[in-house]
Enzyme design. Structure first.
Site, PDB file in Angstrom:
ATOM      1  N   CYS A 105      -0.583   3.968   4.709  1.00  0.00           N
ATOM      2  CA  CYS A 105      -0.952   2.891   5.630  1.00  0.00           C
ATOM      3  C   CYS A 105      -0.192   1.606   5.276  1.00  0.00           C
ATOM      4  O   CYS A 105       1.018   1.563   5.455  1.00  0.00           O
ATOM      5  CB  CYS A 105      -2.451   2.712   5.658  1.00  0.00           C
ATOM      6  SG  CYS A 105      -3.006   1.930   7.184  1.00  0.00           S
ATOM      7  N   HIS A 126      -5.083   7.430   6.011  1.00  0.00           N
ATOM      8  CA  HIS A 126      -5.684   7.287   4.679  1.00  0.00           C
ATOM      9  C   HIS A 126      -6.160   8.629   4.132  1.00  0.00           C
ATOM     10  O   HIS A 126      -7.327   8.972   4.295  1.00  0.00           O
ATOM     11  CB  HIS A 126      -6.896   6.344   4.755  1.00  0.00           C
ATOM     12  CG  HIS A 126      -6.538   4.909   4.873  1.00  0.00           C
ATOM     13  ND1 HIS A 126      -6.475   4.065   3.794  1.00  0.00           N
ATOM     14  CD2 HIS A 126      -6.219   4.166   5.952  1.00  0.00           C
ATOM     15  CE1 HIS A 126      -6.133   2.863   4.198  1.00  0.00           C
ATOM     16  NE2 HIS A 126      -5.967   2.893   5.501  1.00  0.00           N
ATOM     17  N   GLU A 159      -6.883   9.480   1.214  1.00  0.00           N
ATOM     18  CA  GLU A 159      -7.673   9.375  -0.019  1.00  0.00           C
ATOM     19  C   GLU A 159      -9.164   9.306   0.243  1.00  0.00           C
ATOM     20  O   GLU A 159      -9.955   9.331  -0.685  1.00  0.00           O
ATOM     21  CB  GLU A 159      -7.206   8.164  -0.836  1.00  0.00           C
ATOM     22  CG  GLU A 159      -7.562   6.801  -0.268  1.00  0.00           C
ATOM     23  CD  GLU A 159      -6.679   6.369   0.909  1.00  0.00           C
ATOM     24  OE1 GLU A 159      -5.887   7.185   1.420  1.00  0.00           O
ATOM     25  OE2 GLU A 159      -6.820   5.204   1.327  1.00  0.00           O
TER      26      GLU A 159
HETATM   27  N1  GLN Z   1      -3.181  -3.168   9.337  1.00  0.00           N
HETATM   28  C1  GLN Z   1      -2.821  -3.178   7.979  1.00  0.00           C
HETATM   29  C2  GLN Z   1      -1.492  -3.848   7.749  1.00  0.00           C
HETATM   30  O1  GLN Z   1      -0.710  -3.954   8.659  1.00  0.00           O
HETATM   31  C3  GLN Z   1      -2.764  -1.796   7.377  1.00  0.00           C
HETATM   32  C4  GLN Z   1      -4.129  -1.197   7.439  1.00  0.00           C
HETATM   33  C5  GLN Z   1      -4.433  -0.246   6.329  1.00  0.00           C
HETATM   34  O2  GLN Z   1      -3.745  -0.173   5.314  1.00  0.00           O
HETATM   35  N2  GLN Z   1      -5.533   0.430   6.502  1.00  0.00           N
HETATM   36  O3  GLN Z   1      -1.232  -4.273   6.665  1.00  0.00           O
END
Ligand code: GLN
Length: 306
Positions: free
Chosen positions: A85, A178, A180
């Site tokens: 992410c 995610h 994890e």
């Molecule tokens: N929206 C977040 C970002 O752009 C990422 C979201 C996440 O890691 N769950 O940093």
């Protein structure tokens, strides 16, 4: 979950975000996991995870903590690196709407918050190339989309509409979801199998008496570079330091500090001295004027030279 036959030392960048969940997954798999807060801690790791969180915040902390080049070097060393992410955003060479540079090593373009505010999070079952045993249940939280994948990077998972949500480039892995938090450890296992040709420098020999799990906290001279946050590692650090004191010898507080200063680099001998005493490795006079190894013979008081 099956245990691994060769546990790896895996660092999780712990500047911000959900690093604990990754560590729990790694621990369940039988690996050693470490919260990485200083570039020196990267040295002896087998692999690194950059977790989800807020990519702008993590990017800022990467820069202010001097992590950018060390992580780039880590990626270049061939050891597995995985961004989940926000972590995936930081690995991409091209990012839409990030106000400062990340690590910029993967040949992918990525768009932040790509599903819009109205779809803050959603779940989908994915077929991931290289992952066997059926679809992977993926959770997306304000997730990015990988908008372009350029060779040598390749897409390994897509949503039903074709959007790329996972890519791999040699030892580098990026997932916009995610993995994890769902209890499915297959991607973590896959990730730790990606370091096919680990071209790292041979690991320096273990300093005498150093337990392997302490390695990420030791520099080349065997000095402790950070005070671990986990109790188990704190215990390992203290039992590693205690034998530096000769049994049967009495030390002034200043001598204790000097000796500790030779064996650590984070400039907190007071903390180490206190813990050595609290955990029963050192004894001391009530007034703290003299210290000695608690497991050795009680040294004679120096009335003779008083
Ligand atoms: N929206 C977040 C970002 O752009 C990422 C979201 C996440 O890691 N769950 O940093």
């Amino acid at each position: 979950m099956t245990a691994v036959s060769s546990p790896r030392s895996v660092g999780v960048l712990a500047l911000q975000g959900d690093f604990r969940e990754h560590r729990e997954m790694l621990d369940q798999l039988g690996h050693y996991s470490y919260e990485i807060r200083k570039p020196e801690q990267l040295r002896d790791l087998d692999a690194l995870i950059i977790p989800g969180g807020e990519s702008t915040t993590i990017a800022r902390l990467i820069l202010s903590n001097g992590f950018q080049d060390p992580i780039r070097d880590f990626c270049a060393s061939g050891r597995p690196v995985w961004g989940t992410c926000a972590g995936a955003i930081l690995l991409a060479k091209v990012v839409d709407r990030l106000d400062r540079p990340g690590i910029e090593v993967m040949d992918i373009s990525i768009a932040r918050n790509a599903f819009g505010r109205q779809v803050d999070s959603f779940e989908e079952n994915l077929d991931i190339k290289g992952i066997e045993g059926g679809p992977f249940h993926a959770v997306f939280i304000r997730a990015p989309i990988i908008t372009e994948v350029r060779p040598p990077a390749g897409a390994i998972a897509r949503l039903a509409d074709g959007s790329v949500v996972a890519a791999r480039q040699g030892n580098l892995l990026a997932t916009s979801f995610h993995p994890e938090i769902t209890g499915d450890s297959r991607l973590h296992s896959y990730f730790l199998g990606t370091g096919i040709s680990i071209q790292r420098e041979p690991r320096a020999p273990l300093p005498a008496g150093a337990p392997p799990e302490l390695l990420p906290f030791l520099d080349a001279s065997g000095r402790l570079t950070a005070w671990p946050t986990r109790d188990k590692l704190q215990r390992a650090a203290i039992s590693y330091l205690a034998p530096r004191f000769d049994s049967g010898q009495r030390y002034s507080e200043r001598e204790v500090n000097t000796l500790l200063d030779r064996h650590h680099t984070f400039n907190d001998s007071a903390l180490l001295r206190r813990v050595l005493f609290d955990w029963g490795y050192l004894d001391r006079e009530r007034d703290g004027s003299r210290y000695w190894r608690a497991d050795g013979p009680a040294p004679a008081r120096e009335t003779a030279d008083a």
